[in-house]
Design an enzyme around this catalytic site. Structure first.
Site, PDB file in Angstrom:
ATOM      1  N   LYS A 220     -24.488  67.890  22.494  1.00 26.93           N
ATOM      2  CA  LYS A 220     -23.350  68.313  21.688  1.00 26.93           C
ATOM      3  C   LYS A 220     -23.922  68.898  20.391  1.00 26.93           C
ATOM      4  CE  LYS A 220     -18.654  67.674  21.455  1.00 26.93           C
ATOM      5  NZ  LYS A 220     -18.261  68.782  20.578  1.00 26.93           N
TER       6      LYS A 220
ATOM      7  N   CYS B 264     -18.729  78.877  18.074  1.00 27.29           N
ATOM      8  CA  CYS B 264     -17.578  77.962  18.150  1.00 27.29           C
ATOM      9  C   CYS B 264     -16.351  78.684  17.587  1.00 27.29           C
ATOM     10  CB  CYS B 264     -17.856  76.700  17.354  1.00 27.29           C
ATOM     11  SG  CYS B 264     -16.527  75.477  17.455  1.00 27.29           S
TER      12      CYS B 264
ATOM     13  N   LYS C 133     -26.134  81.251  21.350  1.00 28.75           N
ATOM     14  CA  LYS C 133     -24.947  81.155  22.197  1.00 28.75           C
ATOM     15  C   LYS C 133     -23.929  82.206  21.786  1.00 28.75           C
ATOM     16  CE  LYS C 133     -22.022  77.721  24.457  1.00 28.75           C
ATOM     17  NZ  LYS C 133     -21.722  76.279  24.565  1.00 28.75           N
TER      18      LYS C 133
END
Length: 434
Positions: free
Chosen positions: A165, A262, A300
């Site tokens: 995480k 995110c 990412k």
């Protein structure tokens, strides 16, 4: 043969009722109260005030090692305890018979033995960026990797790698709200497993960098053959990235993943998506990370942009080893007929645009992986986004991503789904051979 009772209540062997079975051993299982006649019949097993004398660790009789007992017979009067007795006894019966037959001792830690055939000798390992992955299936940086115990369970189930995480420096510490993960609206009125999407407003890990550094060390010690990737996040600040990279690399992960995508919560803090939509910021962050550390690292990618390949190209120019595509898709999951959002938090019924995951986003993830692989040939890509079967994983492999990260499929079922993926991959033609 079958035992029967005569009119006086005495047991006798009924020779007219016989059953022939081709096997080496027969396990006779029965439930009974501990009357005096039963205790006598169970000799040389011994009893103490009506309770069978057994090892609580194995449920095995020390006086009659071929006899196992649990539940009321062993003094466990609660259903949950009795069920646990049965599971414990089953494993140690297996161990007893294996040793008795001269087979390999399976050990004293209970685990379900897998069915093994010659196909299990097929090599599905992947050499990726100088790292050898046992198989191409990994747990994504999401709910399935919330803590050390969950990642350990994933490794024990057979996953080849896991991404922690996402965590940050203490000064950027977050607090999650509830509810924050809901079933998506793309499955209609279907409830339970097999949801086509999930929507979340969950932030990054609430656990400290110190926790994750300790966890990485322990997981690498406990599972040395599994690959562990640390997911980290900072704002647009070189000093912060340098500090977190050095702290993380000292713990010994195999690689890093930079969460630059995110889509909710962190963008408002100048992190995640706020950085990942700018090619200049991505390029500079990758330069800072490359200067601070030595491990392979993957940026990412966000799908919430016009052209994901421009960001991937910037990551490459900044020194990234490769990229992960894609993070969740920014979405507003739905409103009630009274215009209230879901999920909604607290008395204020607050919400925000969240991230959608699951099979509903797979076409977008496939496109992103394919686009990056075509635009930047040879640049390593890890895929994530909607893979829920061995077939869909092979789709990603054929699009140019040798490794696949998975979350929603685990939420729909459990960690053991990886065995289905592994089994089908054993029988699939290698994309490298096509």
């Amino acid at each position: 043969y079958k035992m029967d009772r005569d009119d006086d209540g005495n047991y006798f062997k009924d020779d007219e009722q016989t059953i022939r079975v081709k096997c080496d051993y027969v396990i006779s299982a029965f439930g009974s109260q501990t009357g005096a006649d039963l205790q006598a019949a169970m000799a040389p097993m011994t009893f103490n005030r009506g309770t069978a004398k057994v090892s609580r660790a194995t449920m095995q009789s020390p006086d009659a090692p071929w006899v196992f007992a649990g539940g009321d017979l062993a003094g466990s009067g609660i259903t949950v305890e009795a069920a646990n007795d049965g599971k414990t006894a089953a494993w140690f019966m297996h161990k007893y018979l294996q040793v008795l037959k001269g087979q390999e001792d399976p050990g004293s830690v209970p685990r379900l033995p897998m069915f093994y055939t010659a196909i299990d000798a097929v090599d599905i390992s992947v050499d990726f960026c100088g790292i050898k992955f046992p198989n191409p299936f990994g747990i994504a940086s999401a709910t399935g990797a919330t803590n050390s115990a969950m990642i350990s369970r994933a490794f024990e189930a057979g996953w080849g790698f896991a991404v922690t995480k996402t965590y940050c420096l203490d000064k950027d510490f977050v607090t999650n709200v509830s509810p924050r993960i809901i079933r998506g609206s793309t499955s209609g009125e279907r409830f339970g497993p097999h949801q086509s999407s999930f929507m979340n407003i969950e932030l990054i890990s609430e656990k400290s960098a110190a926790y994750w550094v300790s966890t990485i060390r322990q997981l690498k010690k406990d599972h040395p053959d599994r690959i562990l990737i640390a997911s980290i996040m900072c704002g647009y600040d070189e000093a912060d990235w340098t500090e977190l990279v050095k702290m993380t690399e000292a713990a010994g992960p195999d690689a890093l993943e930079l969460n630059l995508s995110c889509p909710h919560g962190m963008g408002e803090k100048g992190m995640g998506l706020a950085c990942g939509q700018s090619d200049d910021m991505v390029r500079n962050i990758c330069k800072w990370v490359r200067a601070a550390g030595k491990l392979p690292f993957f940026a990412k990618m966000t799908p919430n942009i016009t052209d994901v390949t421009t960001i991937a190209q910037a990551a490459k120019e900044g020194g990234a080893t490769g990229v992960t595509a894609i993070n969740t898709v920014s979405s507003l999951q739905g409103l009630t007929s009274s215009a209230e959002p879901w999920p909604r938090v607290g008395a204020a019924k607050a919400t925000t645009y969240g991230g959608m995951s699951g099979t509903a986003v797979r076409p977008m993830a496939l496109r992103a992986v394919s686009a990056i692989a075509n635009k930047i040939p040879g640049f390593p890509v890890m895929a994530t986004g909607g893979a829920d079967s061995a077939h869909s994983c092979v789709e990603f492999i054929n699009c140019g991503a040798p490794l696949i990260q998975i979350c929603s499929a685990v939420q729909n079922q459990d960690y053991t789904v990886v065995q289905d993926y592994i089994c089908l991959l054993y029988t699939s033609p290698s994309p490298r051979d096509s």
